[in-house]
Each structure stands twice: as C-alpha cells, then as structure tokens.
Design a protein around this motif. Structure first.
Motif, PDB file in Angstrom:
ATOM      1  N   SER A 216       0.852  -1.193   0.000  1.00  0.00           N
ATOM      2  CA  SER A 216       0.000   0.000   0.000  1.00  0.00           C
ATOM      3  C   SER A 216       0.882   1.236   0.000  1.00  0.00           C
ATOM      4  O   SER A 216       1.927   1.261   0.675  1.00  0.00           O
ATOM      5  CB  SER A 216      -0.910   0.010   1.235  1.00  0.00           C
ATOM      6  OG  SER A 216      -1.529   1.274   1.374  1.00  0.00           O
ATOM      7  N   ILE A 217       0.465   2.271  -0.718  1.00  0.00           N
ATOM      8  CA  ILE A 217       1.230   3.517  -0.717  1.00  0.00           C
ATOM      9  C   ILE A 217       1.115   4.225   0.628  1.00  0.00           C
ATOM     10  O   ILE A 217       1.864   5.174   0.902  1.00  0.00           O
ATOM     11  CB  ILE A 217       0.784   4.458  -1.857  1.00  0.00           C
ATOM     12  CG1 ILE A 217      -0.707   4.775  -1.759  1.00  0.00           C
ATOM     13  CG2 ILE A 217       1.135   3.874  -3.213  1.00  0.00           C
ATOM     14  CD1 ILE A 217      -1.149   5.841  -2.748  1.00  0.00           C
ATOM     15  N   ASP A 218       0.201   3.785   1.475  1.00  0.00           N
ATOM     16  CA  ASP A 218       0.105   4.351   2.820  1.00  0.00           C
ATOM     17  C   ASP A 218       1.339   4.035   3.647  1.00  0.00           C
ATOM     18  O   ASP A 218       1.532   4.605   4.731  1.00  0.00           O
ATOM     19  CB  ASP A 218      -1.146   3.816   3.539  1.00  0.00           C
ATOM     20  CG  ASP A 218      -2.437   4.295   2.884  1.00  0.00           C
ATOM     21  OD1 ASP A 218      -2.398   5.361   2.211  1.00  0.00           O
ATOM     22  OD2 ASP A 218      -3.466   3.624   3.031  1.00  0.00           O
ATOM     23  N   ALA A 227       6.029   8.162  -3.833  1.00  0.00           N
ATOM     24  CA  ALA A 227       4.638   8.607  -3.800  1.00  0.00           C
ATOM     25  C   ALA A 227       4.222   9.299  -5.098  1.00  0.00           C
ATOM     26  O   ALA A 227       3.030   9.391  -5.402  1.00  0.00           O
ATOM     27  CB  ALA A 227       4.416   9.544  -2.613  1.00  0.00           C
ATOM     28  N   THR A 228       5.209   9.757  -5.874  1.00  0.00           N
ATOM     29  CA  THR A 228       4.904  10.376  -7.167  1.00  0.00           C
ATOM     30  C   THR A 228       5.411   9.539  -8.335  1.00  0.00           C
ATOM     31  O   THR A 228       5.353   9.984  -9.484  1.00  0.00           O
ATOM     32  CB  THR A 228       5.525  11.780  -7.259  1.00  0.00           C
ATOM     33  OG1 THR A 228       6.961  11.680  -7.133  1.00  0.00           O
ATOM     34  CG2 THR A 228       4.989  12.686  -6.158  1.00  0.00           C
ATOM     35  N   PHE A 232       3.907   3.376  -8.645  1.00  0.00           N
ATOM     36  CA  PHE A 232       3.446   3.247  -7.266  1.00  0.00           C
ATOM     37  C   PHE A 232       2.129   3.973  -7.030  1.00  0.00           C
ATOM     38  O   PHE A 232       1.709   4.121  -5.880  1.00  0.00           O
ATOM     39  CB  PHE A 232       4.502   3.791  -6.310  1.00  0.00           C
ATOM     40  CG  PHE A 232       5.721   2.927  -6.167  1.00  0.00           C
ATOM     41  CD1 PHE A 232       5.879   2.080  -5.084  1.00  0.00           C
ATOM     42  CD2 PHE A 232       6.723   2.963  -7.123  1.00  0.00           C
ATOM     43  CE1 PHE A 232       7.008   1.286  -4.945  1.00  0.00           C
ATOM     44  CE2 PHE A 232       7.865   2.171  -6.993  1.00  0.00           C
ATOM     45  CZ  PHE A 232       8.000   1.333  -5.912  1.00  0.00           C
ATOM     46  N   THR A 233       1.486   4.443  -8.082  1.00  0.00           N
ATOM     47  CA  THR A 233       0.286   5.249  -7.902  1.00  0.00           C
ATOM     48  C   THR A 233      -0.904   4.656  -8.660  1.00  0.00           C
ATOM     49  O   THR A 233      -0.750   4.037  -9.719  1.00  0.00           O
ATOM     50  CB  THR A 233       0.513   6.693  -8.398  1.00  0.00           C
ATOM     51  OG1 THR A 233       0.958   6.667  -9.763  1.00  0.00           O
ATOM     52  CG2 THR A 233       1.566   7.391  -7.562  1.00  0.00           C
ATOM     53  N   GLY A 312       3.180   1.577 -16.082  1.00  0.00           N
ATOM     54  CA  GLY A 312       3.693   2.898 -15.732  1.00  0.00           C
ATOM     55  C   GLY A 312       5.184   3.021 -15.978  1.00  0.00           C
ATOM     56  O   GLY A 312       5.924   2.039 -15.957  1.00  0.00           O
ATOM     57  N   GLU A 313       5.629   4.257 -16.214  1.00  0.00           N
ATOM     58  CA  GLU A 313       7.056   4.514 -16.381  1.00  0.00           C
ATOM     59  C   GLU A 313       7.778   4.332 -15.052  1.00  0.00           C
ATOM     60  O   GLU A 313       7.192   4.438 -13.980  1.00  0.00           O
ATOM     61  CB  GLU A 313       7.281   5.951 -16.883  1.00  0.00           C
ATOM     62  CG  GLU A 313       6.784   6.203 -18.298  1.00  0.00           C
ATOM     63  CD  GLU A 313       7.694   5.603 -19.352  1.00  0.00           C
ATOM     64  OE1 GLU A 313       8.625   4.856 -18.995  1.00  0.00           O
ATOM     65  OE2 GLU A 313       7.471   5.899 -20.540  1.00  0.00           O
TER      66      GLU A 313
END
Length: 325
Positions: A216-218, A227-228, A232-233, A312-313
C-alpha cells in the motif's frame, strides 16, 4: 563473495547503494548510526562497491559515507556522482557538466568523503548544454591528477556512451535495470559489451516493490519520492502487485526471498554486472548479499524473463526527460 570486472575495475558482484540512508525514501536520515553499521557490515561481508552522489541530500549522504569509511577507506571501491548540482550559480537540480563545474564538484566530494581519491566518478545525468567530449576531457584530466581513478556515466544513451568512450575509456554505466525495468536490454547492454564497459544496475529491487513488502502507498511518508512514481500510484500500483506476487512464487520454489531472486536474476545476466541494492538496515543488507549464493536454473530464469510487464514509467515525467540522452 564472487567478484566481477567493470572494464579493469575489480568489484564484488553485489554492491551497496547508500542514497536511501539520507534521501528520498521513508525514514531516510532518521538513524545514521544504523546506516553506518550497515556500511561496516557490508564491508565485513565482502561488499566492495559503495555508491553515493553529491545530490543525495544534497551533500549529507557523502558526508555520512565519509564518516562510515573512516579507517576502512582502502577496503572499498568508492563511487560518487556529479552533474545534478550547478556550483556556478543555479544550485541543486540544474544539470551542469561543464568542465568548470566538474572541477568544483570533485573538490567538494573529496572533502565530504574525507578521501584523496574517488575510485569511480560518474556523470549523474547527461548535460544537454555541454558536449560530452568536453566533460570527459575534464574527467580525464582528473584521472591524470589522481583525484579520480575511473570514469562512469549514468543513464546515458548509446550515442553518448560511444562518443564518451572515444575520448577516454568509460569503466561503467549506471542505469536502472531490474525484473520490471528492462530498458537496457535491446541496445545498451550489447553496446557496453562491444566497448568493454561494465554495468551497475541501480534499483535492482524496483525501489523495494519486488521484495513484496510494499502492499500500500500508505506505507510511505510525504518525503518518499515513490509517492509520485507512476508505478506506485493509482491503478498501476494495483496491477504491479501481480509482478511482486509472481516473484514471490518463484522465490518459494527457489528457497530464497523475493529480493534474493531479483538480485540473482541480474547476476545471471553476465560477469560484467554489479547491482547496487540500497538499504539502511543491516538485516536487509544481509538478505541482499545472500543472493550471491542463489543459483537459478535456466527454467527459473526463463520464468523471470517473462514476468508480467510493469504498468507505468519507472520515473516521473521530469526524471524520464533526463534519461537516455
């Protein structure tokens, strides 16, 4: 630990990336004493290549590494990087590989690292405003003066690599390469082998994702650059969990951890490759170094070669623009 050759530079085939001890990741800078213990333990386990950069912090990671290596400097191959800080006025975040900036940068790194020479000095990202021939010419002068021993590039494109190597032998390229970032395979790796240049993959564990520990990104604080990161988003994160699960399945079959399998896969790609997994904890370091003893079968390597591609990149848009020049 087994050793490999980066051109004519001998290193243990698993190194240590120090960035996360001071910069970019959750908890960075919170326990310098543990970070120093981790560097000392790495040396005890046979790790020789220690990697940092002036931009990490900025500056504080080099200072940390310098403190950790006091009395043990001759036990390691010390690598750092320049070129993402302009010392001529623009400051951190400005690409500057002009000869004048190279001169200022190397003196700062030598002081912070408390050493008289840098074993492997990388251009961190290609500066589009300075011809690579000028940058490598300045670095070649530093080799002659004994301030650096070997020249490296990071995330350079094949044309730049060839031009740089024509001025002075390039010892190593450092770029992202892992089970979920395969960009170097079609063109870069063949060129490195043609020219005799070694390869140092950073983020061999996919910034921690391939360990399976991130669900989880939490788990990240606000300072964590993941986070960016597009992988991961949002929906990409959920899709990419499947990759971590696939690695975990193979790890169970191998009798190793997912991190060890991810590193062992890289080690199986050649005797000119020395990944630098980063950690600030002794326990993780010991796990990563354990990959040296993991032998994958041809069938297991084939399964890993054919993992689900990442969504994603591997960097955000601004960082991607600095890669492959």
């Amino acid at each position: 630990m087994k050793h490999v050759q980066l051109r004519d530079l001998d290193v243990a085939r698993i190194g240590l990336g120090a960035m996360g001890m001071s910069f970019a990741f959750t908890g960075a800078g919170s326990d310098d004493a543990e970070s120093i213990r981790t560097i000392h333990r790495a040396i005890d386990l046979g790790v020789t290549l220690i990697d940092t950069a002036e931009i990490y912090g900025p500056y504080i990671n080099e200072e940390l590494v310098g403190r950790a290596l006091k009395g043990r400097r001759d036990d390691v191959v010390l690598a750092t990087k320049f070129g993402m800080i302009s010392h001529t006025g623009s400051g951190p975040g400005t690409l500057d590989s002009s000869p004048a900036n190279v001169r200022i940068a190397v003196e700062g790194s030598l002081k912070r690292l408390d050493t008289d020479r840098i074993d492997l000095y990388y251009q961190h990202r290609v500066d589009p405003t300075t011809p690579i021939e000028d940058t490598i010419g300045a670095l070649a002068e530093l080799v002659t003066e004994g301030k650096i021993r070997h020249i490296g590039l990071s995330e350079a494109g094949v044309g730049t690599i060839r031009r740089a190597n024509a001025v002075h032998p390039i010892t190593a390229l450092q770029s992202e390469y892992s089970l979920w970032t395969r960009d170097p395979e079609p063109e870069t790796l063949p060129l490195l082998r043609e020219l005799g240049i070694g390869f140092v993959p950073y983020s061999p564990l996919g910034k921690g994702f391939l360990t399976g520990a991130i669900r989880s990104i939490d788990q990240f604080d606000k300072s964590d650059f993941r986070a960016t990161n597009p992988r991961f988003t949002g929906e990409n994160f959920q899709r990419n969990l499947a990759i971590a699960d696939e690695v975990a399945t193979i790890a169970t079959e191998v009798g190793a951890t997912p991190a060890q399998v991810a590193i062992a896969w890289l080690l199986a790609k050649g005797d000119d490759i020395a990944p630098i997994p980063g950690t600030k904890r002794v326990t993780r370091l010991e796990e990563n170094v354990g990959a040296d003893a993991v032998e994958l079968t041809a069938e297991q390597i084939a399964k890993l070669d054919n993992l689900t591609p990442a969504s994603g990149e591997h960097h955000n848009e601004a960082q991607m623009e600095m890669i492959g020049r």
